[in-house]
Design an enzyme around this catalytic site. Structure first.
Site, PDB file in Angstrom:
ATOM      1  N   ASP A   7     -41.254 -20.527  68.655  1.00 21.03           N
ATOM      2  CA  ASP A   7     -41.608 -21.691  67.831  1.00 21.03           C
ATOM      3  C   ASP A   7     -40.798 -21.630  66.545  1.00 21.03           C
ATOM      4  O   ASP A   7     -40.984 -20.720  65.728  1.00 21.03           O
ATOM      5  CB  ASP A   7     -43.106 -21.690  67.520  1.00 21.03           C
ATOM      6  CG  ASP A   7     -43.518 -22.902  66.696  1.00 21.03           C
ATOM      7  OD1 ASP A   7     -43.589 -24.003  67.266  1.00 21.03           O
ATOM      8  OD2 ASP A   7     -43.757 -22.743  65.483  1.00 21.03           O
ATOM      9  N   GLU A  67     -38.759 -25.483  72.087  1.00 21.55           N
ATOM     10  CA  GLU A  67     -39.134 -26.889  72.024  1.00 21.55           C
ATOM     11  C   GLU A  67     -37.893 -27.773  71.908  1.00 21.55           C
ATOM     12  O   GLU A  67     -36.868 -27.360  71.365  1.00 21.55           O
ATOM     13  CB  GLU A  67     -40.048 -27.139  70.825  1.00 21.55           C
ATOM     14  CG  GLU A  67     -41.418 -26.522  70.940  1.00 21.55           C
ATOM     15  CD  GLU A  67     -42.275 -26.816  69.729  1.00 21.55           C
ATOM     16  OE1 GLU A  67     -43.301 -27.491  69.882  1.00 21.55           O
ATOM     17  OE2 GLU A  67     -41.912 -26.359  68.635  1.00 21.55           O
ATOM     18  N   CYS A  69     -55.183 -25.740  71.729  1.00 24.99           N
ATOM     19  CA  CYS A  69     -55.765 -24.431  71.475  1.00 24.99           C
ATOM     20  C   CYS A  69     -55.317 -23.471  72.576  1.00 24.99           C
ATOM     21  O   CYS A  69     -55.474 -23.750  73.764  1.00 24.99           O
ATOM     22  CB  CYS A  69     -57.294 -24.524  71.438  1.00 24.99           C
ATOM     23  SG  CYS A  69     -58.116 -22.938  71.199  1.00 24.99           S
ATOM     24  N   CYS A 128     -58.880 -22.092  74.568  1.00 21.90           N
ATOM     25  CA  CYS A 128     -59.668 -22.916  75.497  1.00 21.90           C
ATOM     26  C   CYS A 128     -58.894 -24.102  76.054  1.00 21.90           C
ATOM     27  O   CYS A 128     -59.351 -24.746  77.002  1.00 21.90           O
ATOM     28  CB  CYS A 128     -60.939 -23.409  74.811  1.00 21.90           C
ATOM     29  SG  CYS A 128     -60.635 -24.549  73.429  1.00 21.90           S
ATOM     30  N   CYS A 182     -59.900 -24.653  66.035  1.00 24.22           N
ATOM     31  CA  CYS A 182     -60.318 -25.382  67.232  1.00 24.22           C
ATOM     32  C   CYS A 182     -61.743 -25.880  67.047  1.00 24.22           C
ATOM     33  O   CYS A 182     -62.659 -25.100  66.726  1.00 24.22           O
ATOM     34  CB  CYS A 182     -60.219 -24.478  68.466  1.00 24.22           C
ATOM     35  SG  CYS A 182     -60.679 -25.314  70.000  1.00 24.22           S
ATOM     36  N   ASP A 229     -48.270 -21.596  63.829  1.00 22.77           N
ATOM     37  CA  ASP A 229     -47.035 -21.296  64.545  1.00 22.77           C
ATOM     38  C   ASP A 229     -47.267 -20.292  65.675  1.00 22.77           C
ATOM     39  O   ASP A 229     -46.658 -20.404  66.742  1.00 22.77           O
ATOM     40  CB  ASP A 229     -45.986 -20.767  63.578  1.00 22.77           C
ATOM     41  CG  ASP A 229     -45.621 -21.788  62.511  1.00 22.77           C
ATOM     42  OD1 ASP A 229     -45.740 -22.994  62.793  1.00 22.77           O
ATOM     43  OD2 ASP A 229     -45.214 -21.374  61.408  1.00 22.77           O
TER      44      ASP A 229
END
Length: 296
Positions: free
Chosen positions: A61, A157, A210, A213, A229, A239
């Site tokens: 990232d 990304e 998240c 979850c 979250c 990050d």
């Protein structure tokens, strides 16, 4: 060490070029920052080692506050600080630029030639900027080489660097971080070492999802450096959470989540946006169709 160049003859080199048994195909001479450089194109058989951890996938990232947060699918996370070399040298560059502006420089309209004092001041300023560029290039090469040599799969990304550069507050920092150059080097270095580079979709919600979850936030401001979250109550670094999601994307495949280049996050759901010729899409107008209905 010497180099024999056409028309120039035998020239002594300042740096030693260890070509070994490589066959020199051509040479390119250029003048940059007050110095002459020669680049050799050679032909040589090279055996590059395979990654030391070929079964491990890593998510990278990229950011401004921290240059790169790296997380593996095995749970390891570490950061690469952003040196911000241009910001540190900017004060000296401004002072040197003022000195250059006070000298008698060239003028194309009148044909005036620059003074020797202007040439020396301009060379000093260019040398300072060149040092910043060389330091940045050296750091990026070390980072990308280490990733390509260590991990079998690297996930990054698809950042819209041109759009980020239009932000007047972030443009200089984005240019100094060189996101596009990092991705470019990872592309060919992973191929050299037999690894794989996966480019996550631009609309993949790596920061909004998240990593514990899988819940997706509708909005996440850039100023929020911690991911909280609302579903499970997990508090993570923004990050680091994005890097973990990128690393897990390698195991599931880049398209397993159903997000394509024509999709974006809206109220926690992924709504398809179909583009038609002559009609602005939802991202351009800022509107989306009601949930449960597809775009026209």
């Amino acid at each position: 060490m010497h180099a024999v160049l056409p028309r120039l003859g035998r020239i002594k080199l300042h740096e030693r070029a260890d070509l070994g048994d490589a066959r020199v195909m051509s040479a390119t001479v250029r003048f940059d920052r007050g110095r002459w450089f020669v680049a050799f194109t050679v032909e040589q058989d090279i055996t590059r080692p395979a990654p030391t951890r070929p079964d491990v996938a890593v998510g990278v990232d990229l950011g401004i506050k921290t240059l790169a947060v790296i997380a593996t699918d095995t749970g390891e996370t570490f950061e690469v600080p952003n040196p911000r070399r241009l910001g540190k040298a900017l004060r000296k560059v401004r002072r040197l630029s003022r000195t250059v502006s006070r000298r008698q420089g060239p003028d194309r309209r009148t044909g005036r030639r620059p003074s020797n004092r202007w040439r020396r001041a301009d060379a000093t300023r260019n040398q300072t900027l060149g040092k910043v560029a060389d330091q940045r290039k050296d750091g990026i090469h070390k980072l990308t080489t280490d990733l390509a040599r260590t991990y079998g799969t690297v996930v990054v990304e698809d950042l819209h660097v041109a759009g980020m550069g239009r932000n007047r507050r972030l443009a200089r920092h984005v240019a100094d971080a060189s996101f596009a150059e990092i991705r470019r080097q990872l592309a060919y270095k992973t191929e050299w070492h037999g690894g794989t580079l996966i480019v996550a979709d631009r609309w993949f919600a790596s920061s909004k999802t998240c990593s514990e979850c899988g819940a997706v936030k509708a909005k996440l401001a850039l100023s929020e450096r911690e991911y909280v979250c609302e579903a499970c109550g997990t508090v993570l670094d923004r990050d680091a959470n994005a890097a973990v999601n990128l690393a897990r994307l390698a195991a599931s495949g880049p398209d397993s989540n159903g997000r394509g280049a024509d999709r974006q996050t809206c109220l926690g759901e992924q709504v398809a946006v179909k583009r038609q010729p002559g009609r602005a899409d939802a991202r351009q107008t800022g509107t989306l169709p009601p949930q449960g209905e597809s775009a026209a």
